[in-house]
Design a protein around this motif. Structure first.
Motif, mmCIF file in Angstrom:
data_model
loop_
_atom_site.group_PDB
_atom_site.id
_atom_site.type_symbol
_atom_site.label_atom_id
_atom_site.label_comp_id
_atom_site.label_asym_id
_atom_site.label_seq_id
_atom_site.Cartn_x
_atom_site.Cartn_y
_atom_site.Cartn_z
ATOM 1 N N ARG A 274 1.920 40.408 25.313
ATOM 2 C CA ARG A 274 1.793 39.088 24.705
ATOM 3 C C ARG A 274 2.851 38.170 25.308
ATOM 4 O O ARG A 274 4.050 38.482 25.277
ATOM 5 C CB ARG A 274 1.971 39.171 23.192
ATOM 6 C CG ARG A 274 0.821 39.853 22.478
ATOM 7 C CD ARG A 274 0.932 39.662 20.973
ATOM 8 N NE ARG A 274 2.174 40.184 20.442
ATOM 9 C CZ ARG A 274 2.665 39.865 19.241
ATOM 10 N NH1 ARG A 274 2.028 39.001 18.483
ATOM 11 N NH2 ARG A 274 3.783 40.412 18.818
ATOM 12 N N SER B 226 7.939 42.266 20.730
ATOM 13 C CA SER B 226 8.334 40.859 20.808
ATOM 14 C C SER B 226 7.397 40.095 21.735
ATOM 15 O O SER B 226 6.760 40.677 22.624
ATOM 16 C CB SER B 226 9.769 40.747 21.321
ATOM 17 O OG SER B 226 10.664 41.423 20.472
ATOM 18 N N ILE B 227 7.317 38.797 21.524
ATOM 19 C CA ILE B 227 6.545 37.932 22.417
ATOM 20 C C ILE B 227 7.450 37.534 23.572
ATOM 21 O O ILE B 227 8.572 37.056 23.367
ATOM 22 C CB ILE B 227 6.036 36.694 21.664
ATOM 23 C CG1 ILE B 227 5.085 37.135 20.541
ATOM 24 C CG2 ILE B 227 5.328 35.724 22.603
ATOM 25 C CD1 ILE B 227 4.772 36.043 19.555
ATOM 26 N N LYS C 179 4.763 45.432 15.958
ATOM 27 C CA LYS C 179 4.355 44.707 17.161
ATOM 28 C C LYS C 179 5.572 44.397 18.025
ATOM 29 O O LYS C 179 6.660 44.151 17.519
ATOM 30 C CB LYS C 179 3.638 43.408 16.786
ATOM 31 C CG LYS C 179 2.275 43.613 16.142
ATOM 32 C CD LYS C 179 1.593 42.273 15.888
ATOM 33 C CE LYS C 179 0.210 42.469 15.286
ATOM 34 N NZ LYS C 179 -0.469 41.167 15.048
ATOM 35 N N ASP D 115 8.429 39.469 16.564
ATOM 36 C CA ASP D 115 7.296 39.290 15.672
ATOM 37 C C ASP D 115 7.690 39.696 14.257
ATOM 38 O O ASP D 115 8.510 40.594 14.059
ATOM 39 C CB ASP D 115 6.107 40.134 16.143
ATOM 40 C CG ASP D 115 4.796 39.691 15.524
ATOM 41 O OD1 ASP D 115 4.633 39.878 14.305
ATOM 42 O OD2 ASP D 115 3.939 39.163 16.261
ATOM 43 N N LEU E 171 8.398 34.943 13.480
ATOM 44 C CA LEU E 171 7.352 33.943 13.510
ATOM 45 C C LEU E 171 7.140 33.387 12.111
ATOM 46 O O LEU E 171 7.236 34.092 11.123
ATOM 47 C CB LEU E 171 6.042 34.567 14.000
ATOM 48 C CG LEU E 171 6.113 35.400 15.276
ATOM 49 C CD1 LEU E 171 4.709 35.819 15.672
ATOM 50 C CD2 LEU E 171 6.767 34.639 16.403
#
Length: 700
Positions: free
Chosen positions: A69, A37-38, A35, A30, A2
């Motif tokens: 997410r 992954s989206i 975190k 991410d 990102l």
């Protein structure tokens, strides 16, 4: 990753590079490694394709009972790809055809415009350019650039692999014209010879595969007397002292001169085709070489970086021909200690062209395998000494922490139509390691010389191209620790921090065991990828503080760049800031092209392995479980290294659960367990050439 978040009136918009799946889903990693992954559900990609840079929003949603997410693509910022290879299938309507992309991450078919339907027929492979695609409710449309031929034909499939990975088979006319001009004027002039160190009278040979046609490295060897050394341990000038070149003594750590040496001393030269002499900057030939980045080696052919009149003739170090070279020449004693080094342009005349097998036979005192007309016994003493020194150097490198990632090369026996008749793993010989050690020596010392040259000028670490290899990712090392521990081995690491010696300690444990191949592969996958950069951080895997690629300019563009930068450092020419920026951009593009070439090479191997298995349906083999996933167990056949999957539903009369922590499948009722490294007997059930996947079944 990102990046560039900014606010809109309603939601935060993010940008990133998206990866897509065959089912039309996607994900973006991410920047925060802690975190997940989206995730992009099917229907939320808004025409985004794999590798595109996109703008998107993020929400949260419960999926399979977990808070996840999820993203929605709002805009395509940059397309990563517009050229695709596809297979023509039935007509969408009476006016056109559709093509299914070979790239399985393109999740929709491509409509072929009606005006082009007469050029193609069902099951043709075609090369397409996608038109701008903005409506996700409709399929993209493509223009047919080239009809490759019917799918399943060897030449068609190989060309499809090359094109899909972004390479071209032939060369543009302007490039061929440049190459032909060079070929026409290839005679080496007296003026050019006068600029160079003439090594044509020294015993020199190439050592390459039996079927090699381009020879870009050669090794020269001669014994020298300690009297030939000056007080500082440096070779005295001779009648062939070059006008362009640098001789550099190697003092002891104390800073003093080398003491007189009572043992044997040798002059060993690593001579590399002087491609940069012929391929000049900003020519059509140079621009095409930049675009390609490297040669591509498929199972049955080579897609060269340079036209064949250069790669196989003008630049190639063919035997018994005067050739222009860029050389690293060392004075080395019988303990493999370097007393002096010299870099510069040379001319050589290769005394003999060895195959690996014939060089090994000569070292072993056996007759040549390939029935050469030349008696090679006269080279035996030289080769034996070179081999012994290489073994000492190899041992020294290992002591410094160099990681031994040896892996057998997969080779095929093909008929005249490219059909695989056999698959085998080609073993590495001592002579392979011999050549490798001298290439490592040249690459390391050239990098060190350039780095020191920059440092002396008081500049930052710029003005060169290095081959760098970063330390492993901590999380991947932690995962590897868990994996090898489950199999009974120990990887010494603390909080994911590992040294090259720790890796070697693990590899020593598994040597000769049933798990060796599997753990070596897992270890390689846990490493960072080596890349090109103008910023030197060293090479973790080789345990070298300095390393570059100098030795293969016929097949790698970065080596051409290194030759050019070395030449400028030898001449004390400065580098402008714009040049350094341009060099870094070429480093990044060269890394990307290297990755593309590796994909093409792997795809060609996978295709031929599946094709081989398609001729052995019903055959029973033994193999090793090489992978475990929730959908099945992967098995690698022991001899051919062909891999296939046993679907989870076909593991037996039980319900099998995938245990991610133990990398295994476990039956609920029986407790039967299939895990990585297990030996199994299997039958070949099917082989799908389109998916390049074989299906196996267990045999009790």
């Amino acid at each position: 990753m990102l990046k560039n978040p900014h606010k809109s009136a309603k939601k935060t918009l993010l940008t990133g590079v998206i990866s897509t799946t065959q089912k039309g889903a996607g994900y973006i990693d991410d920047a925060d490694p802690n975190k997940d992954s989206i995730y992009f559900e099917p229907g939320t990609l808004n025409t985004a394709m794999n590798g595109d840079t996109v703008e998107f929003t993020v929400n949260t949603k419960i999926i399979r009972g977990e808070k996840t997410r999820v993203g929605t693509v709002t805009r395509i910022i940059e397309r990563s790809k517009q050229m695709f290879v596809g297979t023509v299938s039935s007509a969408t309507n009476s006016d056109g055809f559709i093509a299914t992309a070979d790239d399985k991450k393109l999740y929709v078919p491509i409509n072929i415009l009606a005006g082009q339907k007469l050029k193609i027929k069902k099951n043709d492979k075609v090369y397409l350019r996608l038109q701008p695609w903005t409506d996700s409710s409709a399929n993209p449309e493509g223009d047919v650039i080239r009809v490759l031929g019917q799918k399943g034909v060897n030449n068609v499939e190989m060309e499809a692999i090359v094109l899909e990975c972004g390479f071209e088979v032939g060369f543009p006319k302007a490039v061929l014209k440049d190459a032909q001009t060079i070929e026409t004027n290839k005679v080496i002039t007296k003026e050019e010879i006068a600029k160079r160190r003439n090594m044509s009278g020294v015993t020199t040979f190439t050592i390459d595969p039996f079927d090699a046609k381009d020879f870009d490295d050669a090794i020269s060897f001669r014994r020298i007397s300690s009297k030939a050394l000056g007080n500082g341990g440096e070779m005295n000038s001779d009648q062939n002292e070059p006008r362009i070149g640098v001789s550099d003594q190697r003092p002891q750590a104390s800073g003093g001169h080398y003491p007189s040496h009572s043992g044997e001393l040798y002059e060993i030269g690593i001579h590399i085709a002087d491609v940069s002499h012929y391929v000049r900057e900003k020519t059509a030939l140079d621009k095409e070489a930049i675009k390609r980045g490297c040669s591509v080696y498929l199972v049955d052919r080579t897609i060269p970086m340079l036209p064949e009149v250069l790669s196989n003739d003008v630049c190639s170090l063919n035997p018994h021909e005067d050739k222009l070279t860029f050389s690293a020449i060392f004075t080395i004693d019988d303990k493999a200690k370097i007393h002096s080094r010299w870099f510069g342009r040379t001319m050589i005349n290769s005394t003999h062209r060895f195959t690996y097998e014939d060089a090994q036979a000569t070292i072993d005192g056996r007759p040549p395998i390939h029935h050469t007309e030349t008696d090679t016994s006269g080279f035996r003493d030289d080769l034996v000494i070179l081999n012994n020194l290489a073994k000492i150097m190899r041992k020294k490198n290992a002591a410094m922490g160099a990681i031994e990632f040896e892996k057998d090369e997969i080779k095929f026996r093909l008929d005249q139509n490219g059909k695989p008749l056999g698959v085998y793993a080609k073993k590495r010989l001592d002579v392979h390691k011999l050549v490798e050690e001298y290439m490592l020596l040249a690459n390391r010392e050239v990098a060190k010389f350039i780095f020191d040259s920059i440092k002396k000028k008081g500049r930052k670490d710029t003005g060169s191209l290095y081959r760098i290899h970063d330390v492993p990712d901590k999380e991947k090392i932690k995962d590897l620790q868990i994996f090898v521990k489950l199999m009974g081995y120990d990887l010494r690491a603390k909080d994911g921090v590992v040294t090259a010696k720790d890796i070697n300690h693990l590899l020593d444990q598994i040597e000769g065991t049933a798990h060796e191949s599997l753990i070596r592969t897992a270890t390689v996958r846990s490493m960072q990828k080596a890349v090109y950069s103008t910023n030197n951080i060293g090479h973790f895997g080789l345990a070298f503080p300095f390393y570059t690629h100098f030795t293969s300019p016929i097949r790698r563009y970065p080596d051409v760049l290194v030759h050019r930068t070395l030449s400028r450092h030898l001449n004390n020419e400065p580098f402008g800031n714009n040049e350094v920026v341009a060099l870094q951009k070429m480093a990044e593009s060269s890394t990307a092209r290297e990755i593309d070439a590796a994909h093409a090479e792997r795809d060609s191997i996978k295709l031929k392995q599946v094709e081989y298995m398609s001729e052995h349906i019903g055959g029973i083999y033994t193999g090793t479980i090489s992978g475990v996933a929730k959908w099945g167990v992967y098995v690698e056949e022991n001899e051919t290294k062909c891999e296939g999957v046993i679907p989870v539903a076909k593991l037996g009369d039980d319900y099998f659960n995938f245990n991610e922590k133990t990398y295994s499948m476990v039956g609920e009722k029986s407790g039967k367990k299939y895990t990585l490294g297990d030996k199994v007997k299997f039958k070949v059930i099917s082989a799908d050439l389109d998916k390049r996947q074989s299906e196996f079944g267990l045999v009790n």
